[in-house]
Design an enzyme around this catalytic site. Structure first.
Site, PDB file in Angstrom:
ATOM      1  CG  PHE A 131       5.440  -2.438   0.014  1.00 37.62           C
ATOM      2  CD1 PHE A 131       5.528  -2.738   1.468  1.00 37.62           C
ATOM      3  CD2 PHE A 131       5.035  -3.206  -0.935  1.00 37.62           C
ATOM      4  CE1 PHE A 131       4.835  -4.148   1.699  1.00 37.62           C
ATOM      5  CE2 PHE A 131       4.585  -4.444  -0.661  1.00 37.62           C
ATOM      6  CZ  PHE A 131       4.352  -4.911   0.643  1.00 37.62           C
ATOM      7  CG  ASP A 200       0.855   2.893  -1.823  1.00 44.05           C
ATOM      8  OD1 ASP A 200      -0.011   2.561  -1.138  1.00 44.05           O
ATOM      9  OD2 ASP A 200       1.381   1.686  -2.542  1.00 44.05           O
ATOM     10  CE1 TYR A 225      -2.670  -5.891   2.816  1.00 48.15           C
ATOM     11  CE2 TYR A 225      -3.979  -6.265   0.754  1.00 48.15           C
ATOM     12  CZ  TYR A 225      -2.868  -6.172   1.407  1.00 48.15           C
ATOM     13  OH  TYR A 225      -1.690  -6.158   0.943  1.00 48.15           O
ATOM     14  CE  LYS A 226      -0.373  -3.173   3.760  1.00 46.45           C
ATOM     15  NZ  LYS A 226       0.428  -2.521   2.658  1.00 46.45           N
ATOM     16  NE  ARG A 386       5.752  -3.766   9.550  1.00 50.38           N
ATOM     17  CZ  ARG A 386       4.797  -3.912   8.445  1.00 50.38           C
ATOM     18  NH1 ARG A 386       4.889  -3.079   7.564  1.00 50.38           N
ATOM     19  NH2 ARG A 386       4.016  -5.025   8.146  1.00 50.38           N
TER      20      ARG A 386
HETATM   21  C1  LIG Z   1       0.538  -3.148   1.782  1.00 48.08           C
HETATM   22  C2  LIG Z   1       1.217  -2.541   0.392  1.00 48.08           C
HETATM   23  C3  LIG Z   1       0.885  -2.925  -0.621  1.00 48.08           C
HETATM   24  C4  LIG Z   1       0.019  -4.071  -1.021  1.00 48.08           C
HETATM   25  O1  LIG Z   1      -0.041  -4.497  -2.307  1.00 48.08           O
HETATM   26  P1  LIG Z   1      -1.196  -5.613  -2.751  1.00 48.08           P
HETATM   27  O2  LIG Z   1      -1.203  -5.242  -4.247  1.00 48.08           O
HETATM   28  O3  LIG Z   1      -2.085  -5.466  -2.034  1.00 48.08           O
HETATM   29  O4  LIG Z   1      -0.376  -6.903  -2.426  1.00 48.08           O
HETATM   30  C5  LIG Z   1       1.546  -2.080  -1.757  1.00 48.08           C
HETATM   31  N1  LIG Z   1       2.165  -1.058  -1.144  1.00 48.08           N
HETATM   32  C6  LIG Z   1       2.362  -0.708  -0.124  1.00 48.08           C
HETATM   33  C7  LIG Z   1       3.145   0.612  -0.047  1.00 48.08           C
HETATM   34  C8  LIG Z   1       1.911  -1.521   0.899  1.00 48.08           C
HETATM   35  O5  LIG Z   1       2.173  -1.110   2.323  1.00 48.08           O
END
Ligand SMILES: *Cc1c(COP(=O)(O)O)cnc(C)c1O
Length: 427
Positions: A131, A200, A225-226, A386
């Site tokens: 990401f 992560d 939030y996921k 997705r």
């Molecule tokens: C959703 C996600 C994030 C989100 O990071 P924020 O700081 O909350 O915007 C970070 N890393 C991964 C791998 C994600 O899937």
């Protein structure tokens, strides 16, 4: 699971031991929501709980609510609940800040550990397809520390772990493809090569079984939030192996990470353990909403817990794949998500050379919400459709209808209409 009929899917829903959990969520009528991997559905308990916090705890209790309503303990209390989902022990996790910010803290701590124990190691290794925010944070830290970020493909990870590597930073379940790493195996390989590992868990916590302790991981962060259903911008979480937690200050040494914040001393003295990973005053209303979301996941404990959630997630993704292959054949869709269960998260990703964005928009117009992730435009990574399958609130019949809508959108070429081809700010 072989492709089945609508009646079969309905029968699977009737027999599903997790079916009652759907009632814990306010899934909008008529919507098939396959985007819980981006923003989880609102738990039914959340509005009243947040309203109570606003009206009573803030409105009447005011400043006293830090003690009386337990606001002061929220990061640790919610952290303890998340710990149960990721193989951490009580007192090892706090819910705080964003995933990006928490990643900055733990990567920085990991580099500090290496600077002391193995100063010749000055490289962070990650996956090119990680990401982007994770890569940006690592890149920024490398600039600051004079280190190097080495990006590789998953297949070449083992060769990348040379004697110069300080930290391996990976996302457990890839956001674009749904491919899942073998956490224990990769961690062991990294340790054998002398590197620390940062995981992560953004697409793992609440979605797949995770056991940080058993894997011997060093650091972990993840998203609220996921699959934890904490609401837009919910606080994230951070875990540090107890052996490392007290060795270094994290760089954002704010007063909430101080051993005695209300002593108001001019000098910083870090709190013991994970508490030092707090920085400033927490968003209390958001933490309260996150607690409701985590509680909704923990409610699965009474219905078979994470093993049952995992089994249903695999059944749903298997069904989705089988139905797409049976009913959408010849429309240029390629499965990107691994078929092998051990390598699959809780989403199904399909690549398509053209029209991926518009197909997703046409599906949304029909009440089937997935999302689109752009490719690199160079053929290395294609555009992706997705579909996140959250076993807490998605049923087998939902999967059937979602794939039927996909088939109709492809067969009628409805996605070619101009309104589906105008890009919005957030995809
Ligand atoms: C959703 C996600 C994030 C989100 O990071 P924020 O700081 O909350 O915007 C970070 N890393 C991964 C791998 C994600 O899937």
């Amino acid at each position: 699971m072989s492709p089945c009929t609508l009646a079969d899917c309905r029968a699977l829903d009737v027999r599903d031991p997790l079916r009652p959990l759907r009632e814990l969520f306010a899934v909008p009528e008529g919507l098939i929501y396959l985007d819980g991997n981006s923003l989880g559905v609102l738990p039914r308990a959340t509005p009243a709980r947040v309203a109570r916090a606003v009206e009573h705890e803030w409105g009447r209790g005011l400043i006293g609510s830090w003690n009386d309503a337990g606001w002061v303990d929220l990061p640790a209390r919610v952290g303890d609940k998340i710990a149960r989902l990721i193989g951490a022990r009580p007192g090892e996790v706090v819910a705080t800040d964003s995933t990006s910010v928490n990643l900055f803290k733990v990567l920085s701590a990991a580099l500090s550990l290496c600077a002391q124990d193995a100063p010749e190691r000055r490289v962070i290794v990650s996956e090119r397809s990680n990401f982007p925010t994770d890569l940006y944070i690592a890149e920024a830290l490398c600039k600051e520390r004079g280190c190097t970020l080495r990006l590789v493909d998953a297949e070449t990870l083992p060769q990348a772990l040379g004697p110069d590597v300080a930290v391996l930073m990976l996302t457990h379940v890839n956001y674009r493809t749904g491919a899942m790493h073998d956490m224990a195996g990769v961690t062991a390989a990294a340790h054998a090569a002398g590197a620390l590992v940062v995981w992560d868990l953004a697409h793992s916590a609440g979605a797949v079984p995770v056991d940080l302790q058993a894997a011997g991981a060093d650091f972990a962060v993840g998203c609220g939030y996921k699959y934890l259903n904490g609401g837009p911008g919910a606080p994230a979480f951070v875990w540090v192996h107890p052996a490392h937690a007290d060795r270094f200050w994290q760089p954002l040494a704010g007063w909430w990470g101080h051993a005695t914040p209300f002593a108001f001393t001019p000098d910083y003295r870090p709190a013991p353990g994970i508490s030092r990973y707090l920085c400033g005053t927490q968003p209390i209303l958001s933490l309260i909403a996150l607690e409701c979301g985590v509680d909704a996941v923990l409610a699965a404990q009474d219905h078979g817990g994470m093993p049952a959630l995992r089994q249903k997630s695999l059944d749903l993704t298997d069904l989705f794949i089988a139905l797409v292959e049976a009913r959408c054949a010849g429309h240029g869709l390629t499965l990107v998500t691994p078929r092998e269960h051990a390598r699959r998260g809780s989403q199904v990703c399909l690549a398509r050379g053209d029209g991926a964005y518009a197909i997703v928009q046409a599906l949304i117009a029909r009440g089937v919400v997935g999302d689109f992730r752009a490719g690199d435009g160079a053929g290395g990574h294609p555009d992706i459709l997705r579909f996140g399958l959250t076993p807490l609130y998605i049923g087998y019949e939902d999967v059937w209808h979602a794939v039927e809508h996909l088939r109709e959108v492809l067969e009628t070429e409805a996605w070619r209409q101009p309104e589906f081809n105008r890009k919005q700010a957030v995809t």
